[in-house]
Design an enzyme around this catalytic site. Structure first.
Site, PDB file in Angstrom:
ATOM      1  N   SER A 166     -38.329  -1.433   8.632  1.00  0.00           N
ATOM      2  CA  SER A 166     -38.856  -2.178   7.492  1.00  0.00           C
ATOM      3  C   SER A 166     -37.773  -2.230   6.426  1.00  0.00           C
ATOM      4  O   SER A 166     -36.930  -1.330   6.331  1.00  0.00           O
ATOM      5  CB  SER A 166     -40.101  -1.487   6.926  1.00  0.00           C
ATOM      6  OG  SER A 166     -40.472  -2.035   5.674  1.00  0.00           O
ATOM      7  N   TYR A 178     -45.182   5.653   3.809  1.00  0.00           N
ATOM      8  CA  TYR A 178     -44.657   4.581   4.651  1.00  0.00           C
ATOM      9  C   TYR A 178     -43.133   4.536   4.579  1.00  0.00           C
ATOM     10  O   TYR A 178     -42.450   4.501   5.610  1.00  0.00           O
ATOM     11  CB  TYR A 178     -45.249   3.244   4.214  1.00  0.00           C
ATOM     12  CG  TYR A 178     -44.758   2.070   5.018  1.00  0.00           C
ATOM     13  CD1 TYR A 178     -45.239   1.840   6.299  1.00  0.00           C
ATOM     14  CD2 TYR A 178     -43.798   1.202   4.509  1.00  0.00           C
ATOM     15  CE1 TYR A 178     -44.787   0.771   7.051  1.00  0.00           C
ATOM     16  CE2 TYR A 178     -43.337   0.131   5.252  1.00  0.00           C
ATOM     17  CZ  TYR A 178     -43.838  -0.082   6.517  1.00  0.00           C
ATOM     18  OH  TYR A 178     -43.365  -1.137   7.263  1.00  0.00           O
TER      19      TYR A 178
END
Length: 292
Positions: A166, A178
């Site tokens: 990501s 995350y």
């Protein structure tokens, strides 16, 4: 800042489910693939596993891989209603062991793995609960690690692993669980590329930016505006911006590429957060003049 994570143990989005080849089908890939494959089907003869493939980005990747000739084993923790998609909880070691045994018995080899499944928790540093932090790590970091541990032994030279990271892994994006999990995945990828390289197995990481999925569809207008303002190309990405790169990285055309990290983010991470500063310092246009 994400690919297609949700609040469950899979990578989903609002795209339609796709059908893929299943390990239960009667035919297996050619054990002696054509040394001069069709350039439109560069993955002919290859068996590829994709996690989080029931819909969204994972489904688009699986569909693109199948069009390129691969025998695609689509997996997801929630495969219900999706043809030829088998259940796999990437955080469960027993699920990986069962999948590896089935693939060994059915095909003998696995030529590709796309670790696409992921989850997100949006709690900030002072609010995240340890159990939520651990859960996100178990899916986003331990899941790919388990996939590599169980499937790499089935991989012949020339095989390829793609980990979906990501743009959060290249920044200090605020959802701490995350972002930390994707930074950790970068380390797993680098080590895997180093240790598996002598066996002829490539490991690369793709970092999607703001991709239109079910998760990002829930973003507030303020968040979307801020993301577009920080993205030099000035738009969001789609799952079809990611899938062709996955095909390339699994194909023999990328046979000398390993250990790399490729952002697919419209330039979001290229400016190190200084785009807004640059834009603020840009002289105001003179009325009637062409924009810079």
């Amino acid at each position: 800042m994400t690919s297609t994570p949700q609040s469950d143990r899979s990578a989903h989005s609002d795209q339609s489910p796709h059908s893929h080849q299943s390990p239960h089908q009667d035919h297996a890939p050619d054990p002696h693939p054509d040394p001069h494959p069709d350039p439109l089907r560069p993955l002919t003869g290859k068996v590829v596993v994709v996690t989080g493939a029931a819909r969204g980005q994972g489904a688009a990747e699986a569909e693109a891989l199948a069009r390129a000739g691969a025998t695609v084993i689509a997996t997801d923790v929630h495969p219900d209603g999706v043809d030829d998609c088998r259940k796999l909880d990437v955080a469960a070691e027993a699920d990986w062991a069962a999948l590896a045994a089935e693939l060994r018995d059915t095909y003998g080899h696995v030529h590709g793995l796309v670790n696409n499944a992921g989850v997100i928790r949006r709690d900030r540093l002072g609010d995240v609960r340890p159990d939520d932090f651990a859960f996100v790590q178990s899916v986003n970091t331990t899941g790919p690690l388990l996939g590599i541990q169980y499937l790499a032994p089935l991989m012949p030279p020339g095989s390829s692993i793609v980990n979906i990271g990501s743009s959060a892994a290249l920044t200090a994006y605020y959802p701490v669980a995350y972002t930390a999990s994707k930074w950790a995945l970068r380390g797993v990828s680098k080590i895997a590329a180093t240790e598996l390289g002598p066996r002829g197995i490539r490991v690369n990481t793709v970092h999607p930016g703001y991709i239109e999925t079910e998760m990002t569809a829930a973003a507030t207008p303020a968040f979307r505006e801020a993301m577009f303002r920080e993205t030099p190309l000035g738009r969001s990405g789609t799952v079809d911006d990611i899938a062709p790169l996955i095909v390339f990285l699994l194909s023999d055309a990328s046979s000398f590429i390993t250990g790399v990290e490729i952002p697919v983010d419209g330039g979001l991470t290229v400016h190190g957060g200084v785009k807004s500063i640059s834009d603020a310092m840009r002289p105001a246009p003179v009325p009637g003049s062409a924009p810079e």
